[in-house]
Structure formats: structure tokens, C-alpha cells
Design a protein around this motif. Sequence first.
Motif, mmCIF file in Angstrom:
data_model
loop_
_atom_site.group_PDB
_atom_site.id
_atom_site.type_symbol
_atom_site.label_atom_id
_atom_site.label_comp_id
_atom_site.label_asym_id
_atom_site.label_seq_id
_atom_site.Cartn_x
_atom_site.Cartn_y
_atom_site.Cartn_z
ATOM 1 N N LYS A 69 -15.325 -29.580 -6.620
ATOM 2 C CA LYS A 69 -15.686 -28.897 -7.865
ATOM 3 C C LYS A 69 -17.156 -29.093 -8.205
ATOM 4 O O LYS A 69 -17.808 -28.183 -8.716
ATOM 5 N N TRP A 70 -17.671 -30.296 -7.939
ATOM 6 C CA TRP A 70 -19.091 -30.532 -8.254
ATOM 7 C C TRP A 70 -19.980 -29.621 -7.425
ATOM 8 O O TRP A 70 -20.923 -28.996 -7.947
ATOM 9 N N ILE A 71 -19.719 -29.516 -6.126
ATOM 10 C CA ILE A 71 -20.540 -28.668 -5.260
ATOM 11 C C ILE A 71 -20.369 -27.202 -5.636
ATOM 12 O O ILE A 71 -21.344 -26.450 -5.719
ATOM 13 N N TRP A 72 -19.132 -26.777 -5.914
ATOM 14 C CA TRP A 72 -18.902 -25.370 -6.265
ATOM 15 C C TRP A 72 -19.600 -25.010 -7.576
ATOM 16 O O TRP A 72 -20.125 -23.911 -7.726
ATOM 17 N N ARG A 73 -19.626 -25.961 -8.497
ATOM 18 C CA ARG A 73 -20.228 -25.707 -9.802
ATOM 19 C C ARG A 73 -21.763 -25.748 -9.749
ATOM 20 O O ARG A 73 -22.435 -25.015 -10.483
ATOM 21 N N ASN A 74 -22.328 -26.581 -8.890
ATOM 22 C CA ASN A 74 -23.773 -26.807 -8.902
ATOM 23 C C ASN A 74 -24.534 -26.111 -7.781
ATOM 24 O O ASN A 74 -25.763 -26.061 -7.823
ATOM 25 N N PHE A 75 -23.815 -25.593 -6.779
ATOM 26 C CA PHE A 75 -24.489 -24.918 -5.671
ATOM 27 C C PHE A 75 -24.489 -23.408 -5.883
ATOM 28 O O PHE A 75 -23.512 -22.827 -6.355
ATOM 29 N N ASP A 76 -25.615 -22.791 -5.558
ATOM 30 C CA ASP A 76 -25.698 -21.352 -5.370
ATOM 31 C C ASP A 76 -26.654 -21.144 -4.200
ATOM 32 O O ASP A 76 -27.155 -22.105 -3.624
#
Length: 301
Positions: free
Chosen positions: A242-249
Motif C-alpha cells: 500500500k505504501w508503494i502504491w500510494r506514493n509511487f507514480d
Amino acid sequence: MTSPGSVLTPEQWGRDVLLPHRPHATNHLDRGQYRYSRDDALLMRYIEHSPHALLGSIVVDCDHPDAALRAFEQPSDHPMPNWVAQSPSGRAHLGWWLAAPVCRTDSARLQPLRFAHRVERGLCISVSGDFAYGGQLTKNPIHPDWETIYGPSTPYELRDLVTIHTPRQMPRRPDRAAGLGRNVTMFDTARLWAYGQWWEHRHGGVDAWLQLVLQRCHAINTEFADPLPFVEVRATAHSVGKWIWRNFDEVAYRARQAELGRKGGKIGGKIGGRVVSPAKIEANRQRRIKIDRALALEVLR
């Protein structure tokens, strides 16, 4: 409030030290563990002192007949434990109660967990504890099967549990991880793997992504000598995913890759697309020199 110098009581342990609302517990370790109400769990011989998400106490398994002596009486630099629950053989579980519980499932706050892991290892070294102890279930100090010696009634800050034996860093290989080291190793291994995987799976949706990270965490868990419970594996996977999905683009990902490339160009080189440190480059050079010398001597013979 407890007065300075007062001793922990069984009532305080059951009320304040024990954190889970429905702890895992059992009377026989070889027959499995199950969740019970708090009152029923306190009647069992072994009990879960901290929930899977929060570490409320550091517990060390001292598998020596003089465990209480090692805990309280022999000259040592470690702080006095809050309780020692020992069997008739003298072997015991030693517990240090933490004033501020440490989160075990938040990938954005790994530093406190790493620190707790080092503290746990230092205490274990100080009392010659068992490094293979998993740490989930402990001898229930309230149960009559154990002879319990209580120590201070006030909890410790993590920094107050640092000893001369506290290592500056810990190995992160899964096959060497035990206790809290399993949580740290799973976080570090999974998140570094997931950073690179996000680009390939960014269009598949968050559910598919979380399932992929969970599969990776499960694979890491199988490498531990004493695997973590599935609830901890799942919590870690969801935290990392969730952290990577929320903070990565795409912008953040490209910026990260560019930064890695910039650092790689400054501190070393690349072989086959991998960043190689100067030390490894020099080691490879020395190895080639040795091989060339050996080949030359063989030819001369």
C-alpha cells in the motif's frame, strides 16, 4: 501510577503489560495455539504478550538452569528485567516491558523496529539467551506452573535497554534472521524487490499488486528457520504494497531510477546493468590478476 522502586505485580502484568485483547495461548506448545478471551488466556501456561502489530515487551528465552541468576544477580550491564518466569529446571523467559510499543507492520517506520531488533539481540547476548526463540508466546508469569520473580514495575524506554552487547547492525539474510530480525528482514527484502516490480505491474490494479507482494513476503517467510505467523506476513505485505502504491507514480519512479543511476556512476560502475561498488570492482581486478598469474605459471611449466 506506581512509585519509584516498586515491584511489578501479577495484577499489573495482566492489566498493563499484556497488550492483546484476544491473545493466542496454549497449555502445550506441541498442540497448537488458539485465540482466547483475555481472561481465559491468562489461565493458560503460554500466552502471546504482544499483538502481531505492536511490540509491547522484549522477551528473551534463557535456556540455562541459572536463568534467574543471569537476569538479576550476576554482574552484568543489562537493565533488570520486569519479570522472569522460570520452569522447575531453572530455565526461564525474561521480559522487559516497553514504555512505547514498537510498530511491527509499518514499512514507513522501519527505524524503531531495527533499533528494537538490535536491543533484543544485545539483551540476548548479555544473558546468553536462545537466538532461535521466535518471541510470540511466552511463559505466562501468572500461571502456577512457573515460578515468577518480578522486577521493576515501570516500563523501559528502548534507549534504556542498550548495552555494550547491542550490535551496531544486524545481518539481513533470511536464513540468519530470528526474533524481530524476521520482521526487519521481510520488510527490507520485500520493499527493495517491490520498488523494481511496481513499474511492470502498475496497470494491474491495487488488489493484484497486493496479492503479488503477499506472495513475495510468503516466499521470504519460508526461508526463516521459525516462520512468522501468517497474520504478520499479511500485515507486512499490505503495509509495503500500500505504501508503494500510494506514493509511487511514473514521475517518482523515474526520479528514483535516475537517482540510483547517478549514485552508481559516482561511487562505482555497472556490470550487466547492476551497480557495482568500488570495493567489488577492486576485488574482481585482484581475482583476475591471480588467475592471469596462475595461467602464466602453468604455461611456463
